[in-house]
Design a protein around this motif. Structure first.
Motif, PDB file in Angstrom:
ATOM      1  N   GLU A 377       0.803  -1.015   0.021  1.00 51.08           N
ATOM      2  CA  GLU A 377      -0.091   0.131  -0.017  1.00 51.08           C
ATOM      3  C   GLU A 377       0.922   1.199   0.029  1.00 51.08           C
ATOM      4  O   GLU A 377       1.597   1.403   0.934  1.00 51.08           O
ATOM      5  N   PRO A 378       0.825   2.120  -1.057  1.00 45.38           N
ATOM      6  CA  PRO A 378       1.794   3.201  -1.056  1.00 45.38           C
ATOM      7  C   PRO A 378       1.031   4.391  -0.372  1.00 45.38           C
ATOM      8  O   PRO A 378       0.657   5.450  -0.587  1.00 45.38           O
ATOM      9  N   GLU A 379       1.324   4.098   1.115  1.00 44.83           N
ATOM     10  CA  GLU A 379       1.002   5.306   2.125  1.00 44.83           C
ATOM     11  C   GLU A 379       2.008   6.366   2.105  1.00 44.83           C
ATOM     12  O   GLU A 379       2.837   6.296   1.520  1.00 44.83           O
ATOM     13  N   LEU A 380       1.425   7.589   2.417  1.00 50.82           N
ATOM     14  CA  LEU A 380       2.215   8.611   2.330  1.00 50.82           C
ATOM     15  C   LEU A 380       3.593   8.636   3.278  1.00 50.82           C
ATOM     16  O   LEU A 380       4.840   8.746   2.978  1.00 50.82           O
ATOM     17  N   LEU A 381       3.609   7.947   4.453  1.00 49.12           N
ATOM     18  CA  LEU A 381       4.575   7.612   5.441  1.00 49.12           C
ATOM     19  C   LEU A 381       5.543   6.749   4.817  1.00 49.12           C
ATOM     20  O   LEU A 381       6.890   7.076   4.708  1.00 49.12           O
ATOM     21  N   SER A 382       5.398   5.794   3.965  1.00 49.71           N
ATOM     22  CA  SER A 382       6.090   4.762   3.161  1.00 49.71           C
ATOM     23  C   SER A 382       6.869   5.601   2.001  1.00 49.71           C
ATOM     24  O   SER A 382       7.931   5.462   1.845  1.00 49.71           O
ATOM     25  N   VAL A 383       6.154   6.655   1.367  1.00 49.65           N
ATOM     26  CA  VAL A 383       6.795   7.256   0.290  1.00 49.65           C
ATOM     27  C   VAL A 383       7.853   7.987   0.815  1.00 49.65           C
ATOM     28  O   VAL A 383       9.002   8.343   0.684  1.00 49.65           O
ATOM     29  N   ASN A 406       6.415  19.907   1.713  1.00 46.53           N
ATOM     30  CA  ASN A 406       5.035  20.283   1.283  1.00 46.53           C
ATOM     31  C   ASN A 406       4.753  19.812  -0.390  1.00 46.53           C
ATOM     32  O   ASN A 406       3.914  19.626  -0.792  1.00 46.53           O
ATOM     33  N   CYS A 407       6.177  20.020  -0.900  1.00 48.40           N
ATOM     34  CA  CYS A 407       6.208  19.726  -2.495  1.00 48.40           C
ATOM     35  C   CYS A 407       5.915  18.210  -2.471  1.00 48.40           C
ATOM     36  O   CYS A 407       5.303  18.013  -3.451  1.00 48.40           O
ATOM     37  N   ILE A 408       6.507  17.546  -1.780  1.00 44.70           N
ATOM     38  CA  ILE A 408       6.414  15.961  -1.794  1.00 44.70           C
ATOM     39  C   ILE A 408       4.981  15.648  -1.384  1.00 44.70           C
ATOM     40  O   ILE A 408       4.568  14.438  -2.148  1.00 44.70           O
ATOM     41  N   ILE A 409       4.234  16.009  -0.594  1.00 43.53           N
ATOM     42  CA  ILE A 409       2.839  15.709   0.003  1.00 43.53           C
ATOM     43  C   ILE A 409       2.053  15.836  -1.334  1.00 43.53           C
ATOM     44  O   ILE A 409       1.272  15.319  -1.881  1.00 43.53           O
ATOM     45  N   SER A 410       2.419  17.279  -2.137  1.00 39.72           N
ATOM     46  CA  SER A 410       1.353  17.512  -3.232  1.00 39.72           C
ATOM     47  C   SER A 410       1.668  16.526  -4.252  1.00 39.72           C
ATOM     48  O   SER A 410       0.540  16.112  -5.049  1.00 39.72           O
ATOM     49  N   ALA A 411       3.088  16.093  -4.580  1.00 42.25           N
ATOM     50  CA  ALA A 411       3.022  15.022  -5.643  1.00 42.25           C
ATOM     51  C   ALA A 411       2.475  13.802  -5.201  1.00 42.25           C
ATOM     52  O   ALA A 411       2.198  13.030  -6.131  1.00 42.25           O
ATOM     53  N   TYR A 412       2.570  13.429  -3.993  1.00 41.29           N
ATOM     54  CA  TYR A 412       1.876  12.182  -3.547  1.00 41.29           C
ATOM     55  C   TYR A 412       0.504  12.161  -3.884  1.00 41.29           C
ATOM     56  O   TYR A 412      -0.138  11.156  -4.497  1.00 41.29           O
ATOM     57  N   TYR A 413      -0.014  13.002  -3.355  1.00 37.20           N
ATOM     58  CA  TYR A 413      -1.659  13.120  -3.549  1.00 37.20           C
ATOM     59  C   TYR A 413      -2.072  13.270  -5.092  1.00 37.20           C
ATOM     60  O   TYR A 413      -3.028  12.810  -5.645  1.00 37.20           O
TER      61      TYR A 413
END
Length: 431
Positions: A377-383, A406-413
């Protein structure tokens, strides 16, 4: 600039539980040390044990207060402030870019970090400057010794007047640290009382910073013990974590001792630095910033950010987010003052910033796809965990991977939304 979704920052469960349990144990210990334990032993069977509320939230309050302005002599400034993980917001500030009259080219800024409530910090933010100016030592002649004396006298008078109000209003438990700067045409005056801190950057390097007043510092500890107190758990009487502050009158009752000789002293440490064309920027911040980042790291980070961002409020916001992601559990407040010699926007730096964000987006997509391919499961914490162990060139100095979260979180979503299965429009199919 991309911003994180409000629900994206959560304290890991084990950390949250550890914080709460530690706070409960420490609070219970000190409560017992003041007689609370004995009282508890005498409680009847039907009485419930007093519940001590946690000073921390389950999720941080991420809303930020920002402010900006300028002075006619070329100074620009911004403020950023956030409640964060604390249950209450206890920070206040005062920004006066121009004092007016014959002091029109003078500026005053201060950060007040309250404890045991916000009332004292709010009161001092409204009255400290007035007491400094009323001392009579500040004038166009700009005599450093007179100005330093006026600042000290202003602090002492503020504490004296505050004591009268505190006895009337019942504020004895509250206090506040203060870090302030008074900028004249020729000098920068620094006043520090507690563990908030000021830092001056000149020619890209830390030129000056104030010293934190902690109970375990040798001179501070000597004064505390001479006034009848003790230092344990790095706190005065095992309770208060700062050795100088305005307010905190329960620590200022030693007889035959001046205010500056009490366990908690209201006297600031005042320093003066001659101004230079090489002065770039000055930072005033509470310990919610300095607990997570060093002087040198913050100097390097802001120096870098000013080359890619013209909005000083955005720079302050980036500092706050950086401290949050580095683990700050406190209120976070910062005032950034930029002199005419501050770094300017750079085309090369903007190009490098764009390349870095493109690289991060591609790395997030790559990690997301790899996790999916492995059936995980590609959870944010894993990424974030995988990315944190990856060598990323060009990260902002002093900030590292946390400064681009913040940039990483935006890319994740973006990746998560792109991988969602398409849901057919029922009404269109029906028609």
């Amino acid at each position: 600039m991309r911003t994180a979704r409000k629900g994206s920052v959560e304290m890991p469960a084990f950390v949250r539980q550890l914080v709460k349990e530690t706070e409960k144990r420490v609070s219970s210990f000190f409560k017992g040390g003041r007689g609370g334990a004995a009282e508890g032993e005498q409680q009847g069977e039907g009485e419930k044990e007093e519940v001590i509320p946690s000073p921390y939230l389950d999720r941080p309050v991420l809303d930020k207060l920002t402010e900006e302005g300028c002075a006619r002599w070329g100074l620009t400034y911004a403020l950023g402030s956030m409640q964060g993980w604390r249950a209450n917001m206890e920070d206040f500030h005062n920004c006066v870019p121009q004092l007016g009259g014959e002091l029109a080219d003078w500026s005053f800024f201060a950060v007040f970090d309250g404890h045991a409530g916000s009332t004292v910090a709010q009161y001092c933010s409204q009255h400290l400057l007035g007491h400094i100016l009323a001392s009579g030592g500040i004038g166009p002649e700009d005599d450093p010794e007179k100005v330093k004396g006026a600042i000290t006298e202003g602090f002492l008078q503020t504490d004296k007047h505050l004591h009268s109000v505190a006895r009337r209003e019942g504020w004895e438990r509250g206090g506040t640290t203060v870090v302030a700067t008074l900028i004249s045409p020729y000098y920068i005056y620094f006043a520090n009382c507690g563990d908030s801190r000021a830092m001056l950057c000149r020619s890209g390097q830390v030129c000056f910073s104030t010293e934190d007043h902690k109970p375990y510092s040798p001179l501070e500890k000597e004064r505390i013990e001479s006034a009848g107190g003790s230092v344990s758990f790095q706190r005065i009487n095992g309770s208060l974590a700062v050795s100088r502050a305005l307010g905190d009158f329960s620590y200022k009752g030693a007889e035959n001792r001046t205010p500056s000789q009490q366990m908690v002293s209201p006297e600031p440490e005042v320093c003066v630095v001659e101004r230079s064309p090489a002065d770039e920027f000055l930072v005033l911040a509470c310990d919610g910033v300095w607990d997570t980042i060093s002087n040198e790291e913050l100097c390097a980070f802001i120096h870098n950010r000013l080359r890619v961002c013209t909005d000083l409020r955005d720079v302050c916001t980036q500092v706050i987010d950086l401290c949050l992601y580095k683990g700050s559990l406190d209120n976070i407040s910062i005032i950034l003052l930029c002199f005419p010699g501050a770094p300017q926007l750079s085309t090369d730096a903007l190009h490098q910033e764009a390349e870095l964000e493109d690289l991060l987006e591609s790395k997030v997509a790559e990690i997301y796809d790899e996790l999916c391919a492995r059936g995980e499961e590609p959870e944010l914490l894993s990424v974030l965990t995988v990315l944190a162990s990856t060598v990323i060139p060009g990260l902002p100095p002093g900030g590292g991977i946390q400064s681009k979260r913040n940039c990483i979180i935006s890319a994740y979503y973006q990746q998560r939304d792109a991988h969602k299965p398409m849901v057919p429009n029922v009404s269109e199919n029906y028609n």
